[in-house]
Design a protein around this motif. Structure first.
Motif, PDB file in Angstrom:
ATOM      1  N   CYS A   1      -8.973  -0.683   4.660  1.00 40.83           N
ATOM      2  CA  CYS A   1      -7.608  -0.142   4.207  1.00 40.83           C
ATOM      3  C   CYS A   1      -7.581   1.169   4.031  1.00 40.83           C
ATOM      4  O   CYS A   1      -6.224   1.760   4.458  1.00 40.83           O
ATOM      5  CB  CYS A   1      -6.967  -1.060   3.149  1.00 40.83           C
ATOM      6  SG  CYS A   1      -7.201  -2.733   3.328  1.00 40.83           S
ATOM      7  N   VAL A   2      -8.374   2.246   3.890  1.00 38.09           N
ATOM      8  CA  VAL A   2      -8.181   3.511   3.383  1.00 38.09           C
ATOM      9  C   VAL A   2      -7.893   4.211   4.784  1.00 38.09           C
ATOM     10  O   VAL A   2      -8.306   3.981   5.766  1.00 38.09           O
ATOM     11  CB  VAL A   2      -9.606   3.940   3.020  1.00 38.09           C
ATOM     12  CG1 VAL A   2      -9.369   5.634   2.678  1.00 38.09           C
ATOM     13  CG2 VAL A   2      -9.764   3.274   1.454  1.00 38.09           C
ATOM     14  N   GLY A   3      -6.784   4.922   4.379  1.00 35.93           N
ATOM     15  CA  GLY A   3      -6.256   5.966   5.776  1.00 35.93           C
ATOM     16  C   GLY A   3      -5.637   5.024   7.040  1.00 35.93           C
ATOM     17  O   GLY A   3      -5.595   5.669   8.008  1.00 35.93           O
ATOM     18  N   ALA A   4      -5.513   3.796   6.869  1.00 30.27           N
ATOM     19  CA  ALA A   4      -5.137   2.926   7.910  1.00 30.27           C
ATOM     20  C   ALA A   4      -3.564   3.020   8.306  1.00 30.27           C
ATOM     21  O   ALA A   4      -2.752   3.507   7.595  1.00 30.27           O
ATOM     22  CB  ALA A   4      -5.360   1.241   7.603  1.00 30.27           C
ATOM     23  N   LYS A   5      -3.485   3.050   9.547  1.00 32.16           N
ATOM     24  CA  LYS A   5      -2.101   3.174  10.215  1.00 32.16           C
ATOM     25  C   LYS A   5      -1.630   1.993  10.812  1.00 32.16           C
ATOM     26  O   LYS A   5      -2.557   1.442  11.681  1.00 32.16           O
ATOM     27  CB  LYS A   5      -2.148   4.159  11.108  1.00 32.16           C
ATOM     28  CG  LYS A   5      -2.508   5.735  10.717  1.00 32.16           C
ATOM     29  CD  LYS A   5      -1.733   6.447   9.498  1.00 32.16           C
ATOM     30  CE  LYS A   5      -1.947   7.645   8.940  1.00 32.16           C
ATOM     31  NZ  LYS A   5      -1.293   8.111   7.949  1.00 32.16           N
ATOM     32  N   GLN A   6      -0.428   1.733  10.633  1.00 35.26           N
ATOM     33  CA  GLN A   6       0.074   0.475  11.050  1.00 35.26           C
ATOM     34  C   GLN A   6       0.347   0.611  12.626  1.00 35.26           C
ATOM     35  O   GLN A   6       0.801   1.585  13.097  1.00 35.26           O
ATOM     36  CB  GLN A   6       1.562  -0.005  10.401  1.00 35.26           C
ATOM     37  CG  GLN A   6       1.377  -0.288   9.108  1.00 35.26           C
ATOM     38  CD  GLN A   6       0.858  -1.728   8.685  1.00 35.26           C
ATOM     39  OE1 GLN A   6       1.203  -2.537   9.366  1.00 35.26           O
ATOM     40  NE2 GLN A   6      -0.087  -1.844   7.744  1.00 35.26           N
ATOM     41  N   VAL A   7       0.281  -0.397  13.517  1.00 40.57           N
ATOM     42  CA  VAL A   7       0.569  -0.319  14.805  1.00 40.57           C
ATOM     43  C   VAL A   7       1.978  -1.145  14.984  1.00 40.57           C
ATOM     44  O   VAL A   7       1.781  -2.474  14.401  1.00 40.57           O
ATOM     45  CB  VAL A   7      -0.477  -1.316  15.690  1.00 40.57           C
ATOM     46  CG1 VAL A   7      -0.078  -1.410  17.181  1.00 40.57           C
ATOM     47  CG2 VAL A   7      -1.857  -0.381  15.435  1.00 40.57           C
TER      48      VAL A   7
ATOM     49  N   LEU B   1      -1.338  -5.333  12.322  1.00 38.86           N
ATOM     50  CA  LEU B   1      -2.508  -4.588  13.009  1.00 38.86           C
ATOM     51  C   LEU B   1      -2.415  -3.128  12.526  1.00 38.86           C
ATOM     52  O   LEU B   1      -1.286  -2.512  12.453  1.00 38.86           O
ATOM     53  CB  LEU B   1      -2.273  -4.593  14.599  1.00 38.86           C
ATOM     54  CG  LEU B   1      -3.305  -4.218  15.536  1.00 38.86           C
ATOM     55  CD1 LEU B   1      -4.640  -4.834  15.048  1.00 38.86           C
ATOM     56  CD2 LEU B   1      -2.898  -4.272  16.912  1.00 38.86           C
ATOM     57  N   THR B   2      -3.788  -2.748  11.983  1.00 37.85           N
ATOM     58  CA  THR B   2      -3.789  -1.322  11.832  1.00 37.85           C
ATOM     59  C   THR B   2      -4.834  -0.654  12.531  1.00 37.85           C
ATOM     60  O   THR B   2      -5.801  -1.164  13.132  1.00 37.85           O
ATOM     61  CB  THR B   2      -4.022  -1.291  10.318  1.00 37.85           C
ATOM     62  OG1 THR B   2      -5.382  -1.922  10.043  1.00 37.85           O
ATOM     63  CG2 THR B   2      -3.103  -1.864   9.455  1.00 37.85           C
ATOM     64  N   THR B   3      -4.895   0.755  12.721  1.00 41.20           N
ATOM     65  CA  THR B   3      -5.893   1.482  13.047  1.00 41.20           C
ATOM     66  C   THR B   3      -6.556   2.426  11.945  1.00 41.20           C
ATOM     67  O   THR B   3      -5.737   3.002  11.101  1.00 41.20           O
ATOM     68  CB  THR B   3      -5.508   2.462  14.188  1.00 41.20           C
ATOM     69  OG1 THR B   3      -4.385   3.334  13.648  1.00 41.20           O
ATOM     70  CG2 THR B   3      -5.057   1.484  15.408  1.00 41.20           C
TER      71      THR B   3
END
Length: 676
Positions: free
Chosen positions: A337-343, A582-584
């Motif tokens: 989850c650290v630094g994750a960006k949502q799609v 969904l994250t990246t």
């Protein structure tokens, strides 16, 4: 950006002056062991509470009359020694001690009544303070004292940030001095706006008087969408959202989807309580807290759980056993989850942001519920944000268009974007004409509605075209809000509107609610579609939020999916009670899919404390079986595994998509997608 920790406690300590033995059972070792066993990494501690008492020696305010030592210093040192962060809390809008000793500092409404939590003189509750009064000077001195005493604290949390249309002495003097007429509501609102603006400027300056990098958060129970002007006073965001406290389980995802598009780290704030703040001896089921923390992580937030410390200063062992179940699980999931960006595929232009209201709109809520329940990847935006990364922009129900917004949306459409509008959204702000070419003629509001005392209600029927109808409906379905009359010319019709035989009045009515539909269509369309614009003639999102008809939701969703086609990144067979994100993680070069499942149910009756709402409860965590998800991912993605279990998951590639069949799970499952 001020980085936040993942496993926080907001430790309320609003303590009446009548209670003896304040802090007498505080034990440093037990305090540290309890927090560490529960995997807590930050605790917000109290300098001053709503009652107005300080919990440390003070030369500005007054220490609690039954506190005989420096409780805050003792808590603070024990907390920091254990490697746990310690932000410091001060109540701002409530200070009952100040309200009692300086009644002239209270907010007074236009009828001369004090504004308080209780409407009568003998009702229990705090009084709100007027930020135009000398109370603001007093508050700022308290903040300056706190940061001098605790210069290395991990932030200042200021609470109850609001100003009503006060007509107390100080607000009246302010309005007179600034050319505002207190007899005009608009002028009273402007005075309130300026009072809050002054509050933000002065309290933030006070909080940073010792350290310019001191984190500061101002809490008003909601992050107002569209109020970009106040965000310069914030270092981070804390999204207060207690599902059982009246917010419900759909409030947090909506807030998070807006906060994700702001340049701040943010956390979700729930509570350990069965109801809401101020509850002693109330315990949320551990499964509920597990789900709530999982949802925070899935939607990009850090976690905070609200607790209330007993006046004796001893942490409640049952509470921290419950919190520990959730937080140990959070700790195991943090790496993904650290630094994750949502799609996101879609953007919802917030109706609240356009009208600049303090609380969310029914249209925003309805749009979010439709999209959450149907598993779209979407975010909430305001007009200052960039639309270009989204495949479609949705304007729910009541967003009328001015020249600036028209220019921005035209540029977005010219770049290949698509527009979804409903109800009066898309009409010019100053006239009854659409700002965009819908390929249809516009003939105003439908005359089909109940008497004028229910002017927001409607009464007609829609029969969508085959393929857009709900799976279980083949006849005209009732719509409870008024439609806009459109006739398709160049556009493709979504279906027909059927009028009732008549509006319900005392002279002619039928049955218990409304007249049935006439057998022939009215000649008006329930929506239209062109290559770049999809329009629903009813305010379908507010309608769904209010009435919750599944047939209506299916019509909306089928129309949107047909409009956007294969451009959508995700398709699934998940039930409507599941949630997906969904994250990246660019630095780790991976994507992470989050699937949540914990159906909430209503229990109990209407509760006055919660504004007459019932309580949404999560107790059971049933297994979700047979879940399948298809994703559009880069060609480089060739491997999947369940995390944090680190169990490989078969991945089937079908063209430019991958298909995942999930094993049975409960509550929350993450799937890591990587290149081998």
């Amino acid at each position: 950006m001020h980085p936040l920790r993942y496993r926080q406690i907001h430790l309320d300590f609003h303590t009446a002056p009548h209670i003896p033995g304040i802090g007498e059972k505080f034990d440093k070792k037990r305090w540290q062991e309890t927090l560490q066993a529960a995997a807590v990494d930050s605790v917000t501690l109290f300098s001053k509470c709503h009652h107005g008492w300080s919990y440390h020696p003070t030369t500005v305010g007054k220490i609690h009359p039954h506190l005989n030592f420096d409780l805050l210093r003792t808590q603070y040192d024990a907390t920091k020694e254990a490697g746990i962060n310690a932000p410091v809390y001060l109540s701002a809008g409530f200070d009952q001690l100040a309200a009692d000793e300086q009644p002239g500092w209270r907010e007074i409404d236009k009828d001369g009544r004090c504004i308080s939590r209780g409407p009568g003189a003998f009702d229990a509750g705090y009084h709100l303070l007027d930020f135009h009064s000398p109370y603001l000077d007093y508050l700022c001195e308290q903040i300056r004292e706190a940061v001098r005493l605790f210069p290395d604290c991990d932030g200042i949390f200021l609470d109850i940030i609001l100003q009503n249309q006060s007509c107390g002495r100080w607000s009246l003097e302010f309005m007179k001095a600034h050319g505002l007429d207190p007899e005009r509501e608009e002028d009273r609102k402007e005075s309130s706006r300026l009072a809050v603006e002054k509050y933000y400027q002065r309290t933030t300056e006070a909080a940073k008087s010792v350290r310019v990098d001191m984190p500061v958060f101002h809490n008003s129970g909601h992050i107002p969408r569209g109020r970009r002007d106040i965000l310069s006073y914030f270092s981070h965001l804390e999204l207060e959202s207690l599902p059982t406290g009246g917010w419900g389980y759909d409030h947090f995802p909506m807030s998070a989807k807006y906060a994700h598009n702001l340049p701040f780290d943010f956390l979700g704030m729930t509570g350990k309580f069965h109801t809401t703040w101020g509850e002693f001896g109330g315990y949320k089921h551990p499964n509920a807290l597990r789900y709530e923390c999982s949802a925070m992580m899935a939607f990009g937030a850090k976690c905070s759980v609200g607790d209330q410390l007993h006046p004796n200063g001893e942490l409640d062992s049952s509470t921290y056993e419950i919190i520990g179940e959730a937080y140990r699980e959070v700790a195991s999931k943090e790496p993904w989850c650290v630094g994750a960006k949502q799609v996101f595929d879609l953007a919802v232009l917030s109706s609240e942001a356009e009208s600049v209201t303090h609380r969310e709109s029914l249209s925003d809520e309805g749009a979010s519920r439709v999209l959450l329940e149907s598993h779209f990847l979407f975010g909430l935006v305001d007009r200052t944000m960039d639309f270009s990364d989204y495949k479609a922009l949705l304007l729910p129900d009541d967003i009328r268009i001015d020249t600036a917004l028209k220019t921005k949306i035209d540029a977005y459409l010219a770049q290949g974007g698509k527009l979804i509008v409903s109800g009066e959204s898309g009409l010019w702000k100053d006239r009854a004409e659409f700002a965009f070419n819908l390929g249809a003629d516009y003939e105003g509001l439908s005359p089909c509605h109940p008497p004028e005392n229910e002017k927001n209600r409607g009464h007609d029927y829609v029969l969508p075209v085959p393929g857009l109808r709900a799976s279980f409906v083949g006849q005209p379905q009732i719509m409870y809000e008024r439609s806009h009359r459109i006739r398709a010319t160049e556009a493709e019709s979504l279906g027909q509107i059927f009028d009732p035989y008549f509006n319900r009045t005392w002279e002619h009515f039928c049955s218990h609610q409304h007249a049935p539909n006439q057998p022939e269509p009215s000649g008006f369309d329930c929506g239209v579609r062109t290559g770049s614009i999809l329009y629903f003639a009813h305010p379908v999102f507010r309608h769904y939020r209010t009435f919750g008809a599944v047939a209506n939701r299916e019509f909306i969703v089928r129309a949107i999916r047909a409009f956007l086609g294969d451009s959508l990144a995700l398709a699934t067979n998940l039930p409507s009670t599941a949630r997906v994100a969904l994250t990246t993680q660019p630095e780790e070069k991976r994507m992470v899919l989050h699937v949540l499942y914990a159906p909430a149910i209503q229990r109990g009756g209407a509760i006055q404390l919660l504004g007459g709402k019932g309580i949404e409860v999560i107790e059971d965590l049933p297994l979700l079986t047979g879940a399948a998800i298809t994703l559009h991912v880069p060609p480089s993605v060739t491997a999947a595994r369940l995390v944090p279990q680190e169990v490989p998951l078969p991945l089937e590639r079908v063209g430019d998509r991958v298909k995942l069949c999930l094993p049975d799970f409960a509550c929350h499952q993450m799937i890591e997608l990587t290149s081998v």
